[in-house]
Design a protein around this motif. Structure first.
Motif, mmCIF file in Angstrom:
data_model
loop_
_atom_site.group_PDB
_atom_site.id
_atom_site.type_symbol
_atom_site.label_atom_id
_atom_site.label_comp_id
_atom_site.label_asym_id
_atom_site.label_seq_id
_atom_site.Cartn_x
_atom_site.Cartn_y
_atom_site.Cartn_z
ATOM 1 N N LEU A 233 0.806 -1.220 0.000
ATOM 2 C CA LEU A 233 0.000 0.000 0.000
ATOM 3 C C LEU A 233 0.840 1.272 0.000
ATOM 4 O O LEU A 233 0.317 2.363 -0.217
ATOM 5 C CB LEU A 233 -0.923 0.007 1.219
ATOM 6 C CG LEU A 233 -2.055 -1.025 1.223
ATOM 7 C CD1 LEU A 233 -2.667 -1.142 2.613
ATOM 8 C CD2 LEU A 233 -3.117 -0.655 0.205
ATOM 9 N N GLY A 234 2.139 1.126 0.287
ATOM 10 C CA GLY A 234 2.987 2.299 0.416
ATOM 11 C C GLY A 234 2.701 3.101 1.668
ATOM 12 O O GLY A 234 2.860 4.321 1.695
ATOM 13 N N VAL A 235 2.288 2.389 2.725
ATOM 14 C CA VAL A 235 1.917 3.025 3.987
ATOM 15 C C VAL A 235 3.000 2.769 5.028
ATOM 16 O O VAL A 235 3.453 1.631 5.193
ATOM 17 C CB VAL A 235 0.569 2.473 4.507
ATOM 18 C CG1 VAL A 235 0.269 2.979 5.913
ATOM 19 C CG2 VAL A 235 -0.550 2.841 3.556
ATOM 20 N N LYS A 236 3.415 3.810 5.725
ATOM 21 C CA LYS A 236 4.337 3.657 6.848
ATOM 22 C C LYS A 236 3.505 3.577 8.126
ATOM 23 O O LYS A 236 2.771 4.507 8.451
ATOM 24 C CB LYS A 236 5.322 4.815 6.909
ATOM 25 C CG LYS A 236 6.305 4.839 5.749
ATOM 26 C CD LYS A 236 7.335 5.948 5.908
ATOM 27 C CE LYS A 236 8.342 5.928 4.757
ATOM 28 N NZ LYS A 236 9.361 7.003 4.896
ATOM 29 N N LYS A 237 3.617 2.472 8.822
ATOM 30 C CA LYS A 237 2.764 2.253 9.981
ATOM 31 C C LYS A 237 3.554 1.558 11.083
ATOM 32 O O LYS A 237 4.272 0.591 10.831
ATOM 33 C CB LYS A 237 1.569 1.389 9.590
ATOM 34 C CG LYS A 237 0.643 0.987 10.717
ATOM 35 C CD LYS A 237 -0.170 2.165 11.246
ATOM 36 C CE LYS A 237 -1.200 2.635 10.256
ATOM 37 N NZ LYS A 237 -2.120 3.642 10.833
ATOM 38 N N THR A 238 3.412 2.067 12.292
ATOM 39 C CA THR A 238 4.004 1.406 13.447
ATOM 40 C C THR A 238 3.077 0.295 13.919
ATOM 41 O O THR A 238 1.899 0.534 14.189
ATOM 42 C CB THR A 238 4.220 2.415 14.594
ATOM 43 O OG1 THR A 238 5.111 3.445 14.153
ATOM 44 C CG2 THR A 238 4.816 1.721 15.810
#
Length: 319
Positions: A233-238
């Protein structure tokens, strides 16, 4: 190849739609019972697929939809219970009714969808115990002359799945993502491969009486799968992996929310690894599809960078 007349219970669901398409493409005639015929226009356009209104839990209506068929396929299942006895109603009582209706209508072949780790006595959850009981009941029909094959897939992925698409929705929410059971292990299997296994087994006598575990070519932890979805998704998520006690508490709370997004029974199922002991069954004649070969094209269909990263990641693995 013999052409069959096949009644597919659960044919309007995620796996059922893929299976109906493959059966139709192979030249078989397919009958799909549903309570809401007009909701399934994707099946109505298939020339050899007949969609009929029926309640398959009613013995008389079930016998009616089996009339003229030589094969039945049972895909009907629920992952979470809306009421306490629903697992037994769907996973045990429906196969029992199906067996009686098949005997009444002289239907001699049954392909039954079970689940990996299903076990009537030692299953880790009510879901897995009920699936195991239903699987055993299906195979007991062999004593009445019905040829039975059952399939035990790990978690199934593909377009419109409730697995990676659920991750995608959660990853788009703001803030860190709490992750229950981060070390739970899965070997996701592609929906098209599951459908292909059913079609291949249909007329293959060596599959009679057999129970097949179906897994994809690689095992992952829950954390790895969610991280991969974020990459696509191209998402940066912790991601915050929850300890066991907190995971149980989250399941207890979320099991009372609308839609039951995560229940104690789901938690119990995840305590046993959903991976196969051996390779994909050779009898089906093909190699299962990797997650990395499919997921970017439906989860990240507008994200070309994600597709490039997925292909590069796939090249790092040996299957």
């Amino acid at each position: 190849m013999k052409r069959h007349m096949i009644c597919v219970l659960g044919g309007t669901g995620f796996v059922g739609r893929h299976l109906a398409n493959q059966l139709a493409a192979a030249g078989h005639r397919v009958r799909v019972p549903t309570r809401h015929r007009e909701r399934h226009r994707d099946l109505l356009v298939l020339p050899t697929v007949e969609v009929v209104e029926a309640n398959v839990h009613d013995p008389a209506e079930l016998a009616g939809v089996l009339a003229g068929c030589d094969t039945a396929i049972n895909l009907v299942a629920v992952l979470n219970e809306a009421r306490r006895d629903q697992f037994r109603h769907v996973h045990v009582e429906l196969p029992r009714k199906l067996g009686a209706a098949m005997r009444e209508k002289n239907v001699g072949r049954l392909l039954h969808m079970s689940a990996l780790n299903a076990d009537a006595r030692q299953g880790a959850s009510r879901y897995l115990r009920s699936k195991g009981e239903g699987e055993d009941l299906a195979h007991s029909l062999a004593g009445t002359g019905i040829q039975v094959t059952s399939f035990r897939p790990s978690v199934i992925f593909g377009p419109d799945d409730h697995f990676f698409n659920k991750f995608a929705a959660l990853l788009k929410l703001p803030g860190p993502l709490p992750l229950p059971c981060p070390d739970a292990r899965f070997a996701p299997v592609f929906v098209g491969d599951v459908a292909r296994a059913f079609v291949t087994a249909l007329g293959n006598k060596t599959t009679f009486g057999q129970r097949y575990d179906l897994c994809g070519p690689r095992a992952y932890t829950m954390r790895q799968l969610v991280q991969y979805a974020a990459e696509v998704l191209g998402v940066k998520k912790t991601l915050i992996g929850l300890p066991d006690a907190v995971s149980r508490l989250q399941a207890a709370v979320m099991g009372h929310l609308p839609g039951k997004p995560f229940t104690r029974d789901n938690y119990d199922s995840m305590q046993v690894a959903a991976v196969c002991d051996g390779p994909f069954p050779a009898v089906f004649g093909f190699t299962p599809t990797a997650v990395e070969a499919v997921v970017p094209y439906y989860l990240g269909r507008s994200n070309q960078h994600a597709i490039f990263n997925a292909v590069r990641q796939e090249a790092r693995h040996e299957y």
